[in-house]
Design a protein around this motif. Structure first.
Motif, PDB file in Angstrom:
ATOM      1  N   LEU A   1       0.698  -1.258  -0.081  1.00 33.92           N
ATOM      2  CA  LEU A   1       0.150  -0.155  -0.017  1.00 33.92           C
ATOM      3  C   LEU A   1       0.913   1.185  -0.068  1.00 33.92           C
ATOM      4  N   MET A   2       0.476   2.383  -0.821  1.00 37.27           N
ATOM      5  CA  MET A   2       1.093   3.773  -0.685  1.00 37.27           C
ATOM      6  C   MET A   2      -0.024   4.584  -0.471  1.00 37.27           C
ATOM      7  N   CYS A   3       0.141   5.378   0.406  1.00 35.54           N
ATOM      8  CA  CYS A   3      -0.673   6.539   0.711  1.00 35.54           C
ATOM      9  C   CYS A   3      -0.147   7.970   0.264  1.00 35.54           C
ATOM     10  N   GLY A   4      -0.920   8.921  -0.124  1.00 36.64           N
ATOM     11  CA  GLY A   4      -0.558  10.030  -0.607  1.00 36.64           C
ATOM     12  C   GLY A   4      -1.509  10.752  -1.546  1.00 36.64           C
ATOM     13  N   GLY A   5      -1.245  11.592  -2.249  1.00 34.07           N
ATOM     14  CA  GLY A   5      -2.223  12.066  -3.175  1.00 34.07           C
ATOM     15  C   GLY A   5      -1.620  13.320  -4.128  1.00 34.07           C
ATOM     16  N   PRO A   6      -2.448  13.957  -4.744  1.00 31.44           N
ATOM     17  CA  PRO A   6      -2.306  15.117  -5.150  1.00 31.44           C
ATOM     18  C   PRO A   6      -1.872  16.326  -4.662  1.00 31.44           C
ATOM     19  N   ALA A   7      -1.421  17.205  -5.153  1.00 30.56           N
ATOM     20  CA  ALA A   7      -1.381  18.674  -4.422  1.00 30.56           C
ATOM     21  C   ALA A   7      -2.454  19.229  -4.075  1.00 30.56           C
ATOM     22  N   GLY A   8      -2.633  19.282  -2.652  1.00 27.95           N
ATOM     23  CA  GLY A   8      -3.792  19.869  -2.113  1.00 27.95           C
ATOM     24  C   GLY A   8      -5.230  19.638  -2.186  1.00 27.95           C
ATOM     25  N   GLU A   9      -5.512  18.729  -3.198  1.00 25.88           N
ATOM     26  CA  GLU A   9      -6.960  18.338  -3.497  1.00 25.88           C
ATOM     27  C   GLU A   9      -7.471  17.181  -2.571  1.00 25.88           C
ATOM     28  N   SER A  10      -6.899  15.904  -2.473  1.00 22.59           N
ATOM     29  CA  SER A  10      -7.174  14.720  -1.782  1.00 22.59           C
ATOM     30  C   SER A  10      -6.156  14.199  -1.069  1.00 22.59           C
ATOM     31  N   PHE A  11      -6.572  13.182  -0.455  1.00 24.86           N
ATOM     32  CA  PHE A  11      -5.471  12.034   0.336  1.00 24.86           C
ATOM     33  C   PHE A  11      -6.092  10.758  -0.292  1.00 24.86           C
ATOM     34  N   ALA A  12      -5.244   9.954  -0.661  1.00 23.40           N
ATOM     35  CA  ALA A  12      -5.425   8.649  -1.200  1.00 23.40           C
ATOM     36  C   ALA A  12      -4.647   7.527  -0.798  1.00 23.40           C
ATOM     37  N   CYS A  13      -5.366   6.338  -0.767  1.00 19.85           N
ATOM     38  CA  CYS A  13      -4.386   4.844  -0.657  1.00 19.85           C
ATOM     39  C   CYS A  13      -4.467   4.316  -1.950  1.00 19.85           C
ATOM     40  N   LEU A  14      -3.254   3.714  -2.526  1.00 19.92           N
ATOM     41  CA  LEU A  14      -3.346   2.979  -3.381  1.00 19.92           C
ATOM     42  C   LEU A  14      -2.842   1.392  -3.138  1.00 19.92           C
ATOM     43  N   SER A  15      -3.217   0.560  -3.919  1.00 22.86           N
ATOM     44  CA  SER A  15      -2.535  -0.644  -4.052  1.00 22.86           C
ATOM     45  C   SER A  15      -1.257  -0.614  -4.980  1.00 22.86           C
ATOM     46  N   THR A  16       0.063  -1.310  -4.354  1.00 22.62           N
ATOM     47  CA  THR A  16       1.050  -1.291  -5.124  1.00 22.62           C
ATOM     48  C   THR A  16       1.143  -2.637  -5.683  1.00 22.62           C
ATOM     49  N   LEU A  17       0.412  -3.547  -5.554  1.00 18.59           N
ATOM     50  CA  LEU A  17       0.396  -4.742  -6.120  1.00 18.59           C
ATOM     51  C   LEU A  17       0.446  -5.029  -7.766  1.00 18.59           C
ATOM     52  N   ASN A  18       0.094  -3.875  -8.232  1.00 16.61           N
ATOM     53  CA  ASN A  18      -0.013  -4.106  -9.756  1.00 16.61           C
ATOM     54  C   ASN A  18       0.949  -3.084 -10.586  1.00 16.61           C
ATOM     55  N   VAL A  19       2.053  -2.675  -9.738  1.00 12.90           N
ATOM     56  CA  VAL A  19       2.917  -1.638 -10.099  1.00 12.90           C
ATOM     57  C   VAL A  19       3.744  -2.250 -11.639  1.00 12.90           C
ATOM     58  N   THR A  20       4.086  -3.438 -11.255  1.00 15.05           N
ATOM     59  CA  THR A  20       4.925  -3.831 -12.332  1.00 15.05           C
ATOM     60  C   THR A  20       4.082  -4.195 -13.912  1.00 15.05           C
ATOM     61  N   ASN A  21       2.789  -3.960 -13.697  1.00 19.25           N
ATOM     62  CA  ASN A  21       1.705  -4.015 -14.820  1.00 19.25           C
ATOM     63  C   ASN A  21       1.501  -2.533 -15.392  1.00 19.25           C
ATOM     64  N   GLY A  22       2.149  -1.531 -14.829  1.00 18.39           N
ATOM     65  CA  GLY A  22       2.065  -0.193 -14.906  1.00 18.39           C
ATOM     66  C   GLY A  22       1.131   0.448 -14.453  1.00 18.39           C
ATOM     67  N   THR A  23       0.269  -0.030 -13.492  1.00 16.17           N
ATOM     68  CA  THR A  23      -0.802   0.741 -12.600  1.00 16.17           C
ATOM     69  C   THR A  23      -0.653   0.483 -11.387  1.00 16.17           C
ATOM     70  N   MET A  24      -1.220   1.608 -10.455  1.00 16.89           N
ATOM     71  CA  MET A  24      -1.533   1.415  -9.351  1.00 16.89           C
ATOM     72  C   MET A  24      -2.989   1.540  -8.950  1.00 16.89           C
ATOM     73  N   THR A  25      -3.637   0.752  -8.336  1.00 18.45           N
ATOM     74  CA  THR A  25      -4.993   0.744  -8.078  1.00 18.45           C
ATOM     75  C   THR A  25      -5.554   1.705  -6.991  1.00 18.45           C
ATOM     76  N   GLU A  26      -6.109   2.777  -7.379  1.00 18.33           N
ATOM     77  CA  GLU A  26      -6.752   3.644  -5.984  1.00 18.33           C
ATOM     78  C   GLU A  26      -7.699   2.843  -5.156  1.00 18.33           C
ATOM     79  N   LEU A  27      -7.402   2.531  -4.003  1.00 15.69           N
ATOM     80  CA  LEU A  27      -8.294   1.919  -3.245  1.00 15.69           C
ATOM     81  C   LEU A  27      -9.341   3.113  -2.431  1.00 15.69           C
ATOM     82  N   TRP A  28      -8.892   4.090  -2.225  1.00 16.06           N
ATOM     83  CA  TRP A  28     -10.109   5.216  -1.707  1.00 16.06           C
ATOM     84  C   TRP A  28      -9.272   6.733  -1.763  1.00 16.06           C
ATOM     85  N   SER A  29     -10.113   7.541  -1.891  1.00 19.89           N
ATOM     86  CA  SER A  29      -9.745   8.917  -1.951  1.00 19.89           C
ATOM     87  C   SER A  29     -10.530   9.670  -1.066  1.00 19.89           C
TER      88      SER A  29
END
Length: 153
Positions: free
Chosen positions: A87-115
Motif C-alpha cells: 500500500l502507498m498513501c499520498g495524493g495530489p497537491a492539495g486536492e485529496s488524500f488517497a491510498c493505492l495498492s502497489t501490487l500491480n505496479v509492475t503491470n504499469g498501474t497502481m489501483t486507487e483503493l480510496w480517496s
C-alpha cells in the motif's frame, strides 16, 4: 587539505536524468533502496520497482489535474511496509488524500483503493503509517490529525 569528496568522500549517483515533470518533496525509497515512490507534478505518483530509476517508471497513478496543473504534492508518500510495500498513501497537491495498492505496479498501474477530498485544506508534513499498516495518519493545514484504514478509508 583536499576537498572531502576527492578522497574517500561521499559519492553522488544521479537517479534520473532531466524529466518533463517536477517535484517538491523527496521520493520514498523502500526495499533497501531498490524501489522508489514519488509524488510528482500534474497530480501523479510514479513508482520504480524493477526499472531501476530510468525515466520510464514501472507504474503510475493519475489523480486528475491539480490547481494549478503543474503542482506536485509538498510531502513524501508513506507505505505500509518498507521492505515489501503493498500500500502507498499520498495524493495530489492539495486536492485529496488517497491510498493505492502497489501490487500491480509492475503491470504499469497502481489501483486507487480510496480517496478523501481535502476541501480547501492541505496535507501538512509527511503522512505516517502505523507499525502494523492498519492506520494511516496525516495532519491537515488547520492542524487537525486525520486517521483512516489504508484499505477502506
Amino acid at each position: 587539505m583536499p576537498p572531502p569528496t576527492s578522497i574517500a568522500g561521499p559519492s553522488v549517483t544521479t537517479l534520473l536524468n532531466m524529466t518533463s515533470w517536477r517535484h517538491t518533496a523527496a521520493p520514498l525509497l523502500t526495499a533497501r533502496a531498490q524501489q522508489l515512490y514519488w509524488l510528482i507534478s500534474r497530480s501523479k505518483v510514479r513508482a520504480w520497482i524493477n526499472n531501476r530509476f530510468s525515466s520510464g517508471a514501472d507504474g503510475e497513478a493519475d489523480f486528475g489535474r491539480g490547481t494549478p496543473i503543474f503542482k506536485a504534492a509538498p510531502y513524501t508518500p508513506v507505505v505500509d511496509d518498507m521492505e515489501n510495500p503493498t500500500l502507498m498513501c499520498g495524493g495530489p497537491a492539495g486536492e485529496s488524500f488517497a491510498c493505492l495498492s502497489t501490487l500491480n505496479v509492475t503491470n504499469g498501474t497502481m489501483t486507487e483503493l480510496w480517496s478523501q477530498s481535502l476541501g480547501t485544506g492541505l496535507v501538512f508534513g509527511n503522512p505516517l503509517m502505523s507499525t502494523g499498516g492498519d492506520r494511516v495518519y496525516w495532519v491537515d493545514s488547520a492542524g487537525i490529525v486525520k486517521a483512516a484504514d489504508p484499505l477502506t478509508g
